[in-house]
Design an enzyme around this catalytic site. Structure first.
Site, PDB file in Angstrom:
ATOM      1  N   CYS A 285       0.834  -1.198   0.000  1.00 51.64           N
ATOM      2  CA  CYS A 285       0.000   0.000   0.000  1.00 51.64           C
ATOM      3  C   CYS A 285       0.871   1.251   0.000  1.00 51.64           C
ATOM      4  O   CYS A 285       0.470   2.301  -0.490  1.00 51.64           O
ATOM      5  CB  CYS A 285      -0.933   0.003   1.207  1.00 51.64           C
ATOM      6  SG  CYS A 285      -0.087  -0.327   2.749  1.00 51.64           S
ATOM      7  N   GLU A 386      -4.162   3.396  -8.479  1.00 51.51           N
ATOM      8  CA  GLU A 386      -3.280   2.379  -7.889  1.00 51.51           C
ATOM      9  C   GLU A 386      -3.163   1.191  -8.835  1.00 51.51           C
ATOM     10  O   GLU A 386      -4.165   0.661  -9.310  1.00 51.51           O
ATOM     11  CB  GLU A 386      -3.867   1.915  -6.550  1.00 51.51           C
ATOM     12  CG  GLU A 386      -2.965   0.950  -5.807  1.00 51.51           C
ATOM     13  CD  GLU A 386      -3.530   0.514  -4.459  1.00 51.51           C
ATOM     14  OE1 GLU A 386      -4.719   0.167  -4.395  1.00 51.51           O
ATOM     15  OE2 GLU A 386      -2.767   0.515  -3.468  1.00 51.51           O
TER      16      GLU A 386
HETATM   17  P1  NDP Z   1      -9.242  -6.319  -1.265  1.00 53.17           P
HETATM   18  O1  NDP Z   1      -9.935  -5.057  -0.963  1.00 53.17           O
HETATM   19  O2  NDP Z   1      -9.577  -7.030  -2.520  1.00 53.17           O
HETATM   20  O3  NDP Z   1      -9.459  -7.374  -0.086  1.00 53.17           O
HETATM   21  C1  NDP Z   1      -9.147  -7.074   1.252  1.00 53.17           C
HETATM   22  C2  NDP Z   1      -9.897  -8.038   2.149  1.00 53.17           C
HETATM   23  O4  NDP Z   1     -11.291  -7.766   2.044  1.00 53.17           O
HETATM   24  C3  NDP Z   1      -9.723  -9.510   1.776  1.00 53.17           C
HETATM   25  O5  NDP Z   1      -9.739 -10.302   2.928  1.00 53.17           O
HETATM   26  C4  NDP Z   1     -10.960  -9.754   0.927  1.00 53.17           C
HETATM   27  O6  NDP Z   1     -11.316 -11.107   0.839  1.00 53.17           O
HETATM   28  C5  NDP Z   1     -11.974  -8.963   1.709  1.00 53.17           C
HETATM   29  N1  NDP Z   1     -13.197  -8.636   0.969  1.00 53.17           N
HETATM   30  C6  NDP Z   1     -13.387  -8.586  -0.370  1.00 53.17           C
HETATM   31  N2  NDP Z   1     -14.681  -8.266  -0.651  1.00 53.17           N
HETATM   32  C7  NDP Z   1     -15.315  -8.125   0.536  1.00 53.17           C
HETATM   33  C8  NDP Z   1     -16.651  -7.825   0.911  1.00 53.17           C
HETATM   34  N3  NDP Z   1     -17.598  -7.618  -0.007  1.00 53.17           N
HETATM   35  N4  NDP Z   1     -16.958  -7.743   2.223  1.00 53.17           N
HETATM   36  C9  NDP Z   1     -16.016  -7.963   3.170  1.00 53.17           C
HETATM   37  N5  NDP Z   1     -14.731  -8.278   2.869  1.00 53.17           N
HETATM   38  C10 NDP Z   1     -14.379  -8.346   1.569  1.00 53.17           C
HETATM   39  O7  NDP Z   1      -7.680  -5.997  -1.186  1.00 53.17           O
HETATM   40  P2  NDP Z   1      -6.454  -6.951  -1.463  1.00 53.17           P
HETATM   41  O8  NDP Z   1      -6.469  -8.127  -0.549  1.00 53.17           O
HETATM   42  O9  NDP Z   1      -6.383  -7.200  -2.928  1.00 53.17           O
HETATM   43  O10 NDP Z   1      -5.231  -6.033  -0.985  1.00 53.17           O
HETATM   44  C11 NDP Z   1      -4.721  -5.040  -1.788  1.00 53.17           C
HETATM   45  C12 NDP Z   1      -5.281  -3.677  -1.415  1.00 53.17           C
HETATM   46  O11 NDP Z   1      -5.068  -3.441  -0.030  1.00 53.17           O
HETATM   47  C13 NDP Z   1      -4.587  -2.560  -2.125  1.00 53.17           C
HETATM   48  O12 NDP Z   1      -5.518  -1.596  -2.544  1.00 53.17           O
HETATM   49  C14 NDP Z   1      -3.679  -1.966  -1.052  1.00 53.17           C
HETATM   50  O13 NDP Z   1      -3.334  -0.634  -1.275  1.00 53.17           O
HETATM   51  C15 NDP Z   1      -4.494  -2.156   0.173  1.00 53.17           C
HETATM   52  N6  NDP Z   1      -3.673  -2.160   1.362  1.00 53.17           N
HETATM   53  C16 NDP Z   1      -3.728  -1.073   2.197  1.00 53.17           C
HETATM   54  C17 NDP Z   1      -2.922  -0.995   3.306  1.00 53.17           C
HETATM   55  C18 NDP Z   1      -3.020   0.168   4.243  1.00 53.17           C
HETATM   56  O14 NDP Z   1      -2.668  -0.007   5.410  1.00 53.17           O
HETATM   57  N7  NDP Z   1      -3.447   1.340   3.817  1.00 53.17           N
HETATM   58  C19 NDP Z   1      -1.948  -2.054   3.617  1.00 53.17           C
HETATM   59  C20 NDP Z   1      -1.983  -3.151   2.686  1.00 53.17           C
HETATM   60  C21 NDP Z   1      -2.827  -3.188   1.604  1.00 53.17           C
HETATM   61  P3  NDP Z   1     -10.758 -11.995  -0.420  1.00 53.17           P
HETATM   62  O15 NDP Z   1      -9.310 -12.141  -0.234  1.00 53.17           O
HETATM   63  O16 NDP Z   1     -11.485 -13.276  -0.271  1.00 53.17           O
HETATM   64  O17 NDP Z   1     -11.131 -11.243  -1.666  1.00 53.17           O
END
Ligand code: NDP
Length: 496
Positions: A285, A386
């Site tokens: 991120c 992003e």
């Molecule tokens: P996602 O938003 O795709 O997923 C994050 C989590 O949310 C996963 O566990 C995912 O499950 C879950 N999720 C997805 N859809 C739903 C829903 N409808 N309701 C509840 N939970 C849901 O992100 P990524 O895992 O792809 O991570 C990358 C993103 O995270 C990037 O945008 C990055 O910038 C951000 N990030 C931000 C950080 C910060 O501290 N600011 C740190 C690290 C990452 P599933 O895996 O099953 O899809």
């Protein structure tokens, strides 16, 4: 190929998903390597986990905070002993190189030791009452059952940022790991169990975001949600949680800028740019995604940056000589490809890479070549959105003020870096950059656990992890003790 099958942890018992369905966790550097099968949970499993957490809350909240903290101290020590194994598991499940997965486990260790100290703080406030013989104070209370939803890019560090402060504050937890990275959460929670955490205090429910994640967000007995992930999903989570008035902590996306002024130490700025851009294959991120170059050094920096990026060794992160691992899955490769197309269509100039690596051993995984575009302008989508991959935009500017304006011209506001020897400009940038984190002469990545972590604008909704997490995982209670033995009416009996 044989592989282990993992279960959910609910009320101290390891149980398969009620549906019996599983999801395979596959090594993104080698699709023949299956890390394990994990439950594909849905609302039924979430309901059971929340019920277990609710039951455990009745006793966990009464355990003195210093005792809760002692468990976390033991967790830190156990993680130190298990660091190498857990780092290897993490490299297998999400691809980043061993040096970085060791760092990820180390971050959980640091967080354990940091939060263990909080057990003897959790300070409240005392304040004078406006009435005689009356005592006033505010104390921190646990929130109750909290739901934790985590991403795949820091699969142990980010869960530890949420679990440890939630636990020391007296909450019980249900955690839903990212589908791509459940084993690191299992390893972390197994360590909590081994350190003496009572049954039901932490529960794991693996499964998809739309299934298990959504059910957790909507559950009426879940009192708060801490989410890290994309801004798109974060917005959805916040809207769903609003229906039951849950507080939500959102840590979301970034489009982080490194600014290099003419007077910078160029080699240092190059070291920082390389590490910030291609560390974790650009999937942080806080990853450096835009490099803003002052015109005087732009040509030299660009030439050297490309020279250094083209010799980066891309491959399986389990090999110690590898510098850049795979992207986590085919979806991330698609996104990187999409942004290469967008950048080319917008008129940016491709200097390096530009597509997946598919020859030889690369065919077994999801690898993308380190990619650099020059000639990027602030209005282009490649400069604003992003990518979350190893795709870097180089932009040029004339004056320091222009650099700040460009850096601030996007929706995100997580991390920023400035390279300069000019102390006046350094402090002006600290004041003017719209971001939760600013580094001077250091890359955009590298947060330490005892500082506030989070962003502004579309990156976050005002909460902070690290130093700040306790504020989210506790709620204030105002307490008045009247020892006058008579009715005293505030605002009335003491009025002039
Ligand atoms: P996602 O938003 O795709 O997923 C994050 C989590 O949310 C996963 O566990 C995912 O499950 C879950 N999720 C997805 N859809 C739903 C829903 N409808 N309701 C509840 N939970 C849901 O992100 P990524 O895992 O792809 O991570 C990358 C993103 O995270 C990037 O945008 C990055 O910038 C951000 N990030 C931000 C950080 C910060 O501290 N600011 C740190 C690290 C990452 P599933 O895996 O099953 O899809």
């Amino acid at each position: 190929m044989t592989y282990p099958t993992y279960h959910n942890l609910i009320g101290g018992e390891w149980l398969p998903a009620a549906s019996g369905k599983t999801i395979l966790n596959v090594n993104p550097a080698d699709h023949d390597d299956i890390v394990g099968a994990f439950p594909s949970s849905d609302a039924e499993d979430v309901n059971a986990a929340v019920a277990a957490a609710k039951k455990a809350f009745a006793t966990w909240r009464l355990v003195p905070a210093p005792k809760r903290a002692e468990i976390l101290l033991r967790v830190g020590i156990l993680l130190q002993q298990r660091k190498e194994q857990y780092a290897r598991d993490m490299t297998r499940e999400m691809g980043k190189v061993l040096a970085e997965t060791r760092g990820d486990v180390q971050e959980a260790i640091d967080e354990a030791f940091y939060v263990a100290g909080e057990g003897r703080r959790l300070f409240g406030q005392t304040t004078p009452s406006e009435l005689q013989n009356k005592f006033a104070m505010s104390i921190r209370m646990p929130v109750g059952v909290v739901g934790l939803i985590t991403p795949w890019n820091f699969p142990m560090a980010i869960p530890s940022w949420k679990l440890f402060p939630a636990l020391v504050s007296g909450n019980t937890c249900v955690i839903k790991p990212a589908t791509d990275t459940p084993i690191s959460v299992y390893n972390l929670v197994q360590t909590l169990v081994d350190a003496g955490l009572p049954p039901g205090v932490v529960n794991i429910v693996s499964g998809s975001g739309s299934g298990a994640g959504n059910a957790l967000v909507e559950h009426p007995d879940v009192r708060a949600i801490s989410f890290t992930g994309s801004s798109e999903v974060g917005s959805h989570v916040a809207q769903r949680a609003a229906a039951t008035f849950k507080p939500v902590s959102l840590e979301m996306g970034g489009k982080n800028a490194q600014i290099v002024l003419d007077d910078a130490n160029l080699e240092l700025a190059l070291d920082g740019a390389l590490w910030g851009s291609f560390g974790t294959t650009g999937q942080r991120c806080t990853a450096t995604s835009r490099i803003l170059l002052q015109k005087g050094i732009a040509a030299k920096f660009t030439e050297r940056f490309v020279q250094r990026a083209e010799v980066l060794k891309v491959g399986n992160g389990l090999d110690e000589s590898i510098e850049v691992g795979p992207q986590v899955n085919a979806g991330q490769i698609e996104t990187s490809n999409k942004y290469v197309e967008i950048a080319l269509a917008e008129g940016a100039k491709l200097l390096l890479g530009g597509g997946p690596l598919t020859d030889g051993d690369y065919a077994k995984g999801t690898f993308f070549a380190p990619t650099i575009f020059s000639g990027v302008t602030p209005a282009m989508r490649i400069a604003r959105e992003e990518v979350f991959g190893p795709v870097i935009s180089l932009l040029e500017f004339d004056t320091f003020e222009q650099a700040i304006e460009i850096a601030n011209s996007i929706d995100y506001g997580l991390s920023t870096a400035l390279y300069t020897k000019d102390v006046n400009r350094a402090f002006a940038a600290i004041r003017d950059l719209e971001a939760g984190i600013t580094y001077i002469n250091a890359p955009t990545i590298g947060a330490e656990v005892h500082l506030p972590f989070g962003g502004v604008k579309h990156t976050g909704n005002g909460h902070r992890e690290g130093n700040g997490a306790i504020d989210f995982f506790t709620t204030w209670k105002a307490v008045y003790v009247d020892y006058s033995d008579k009715l005293q009416r505030a605002q009335i009996d003491n009025a002039e």
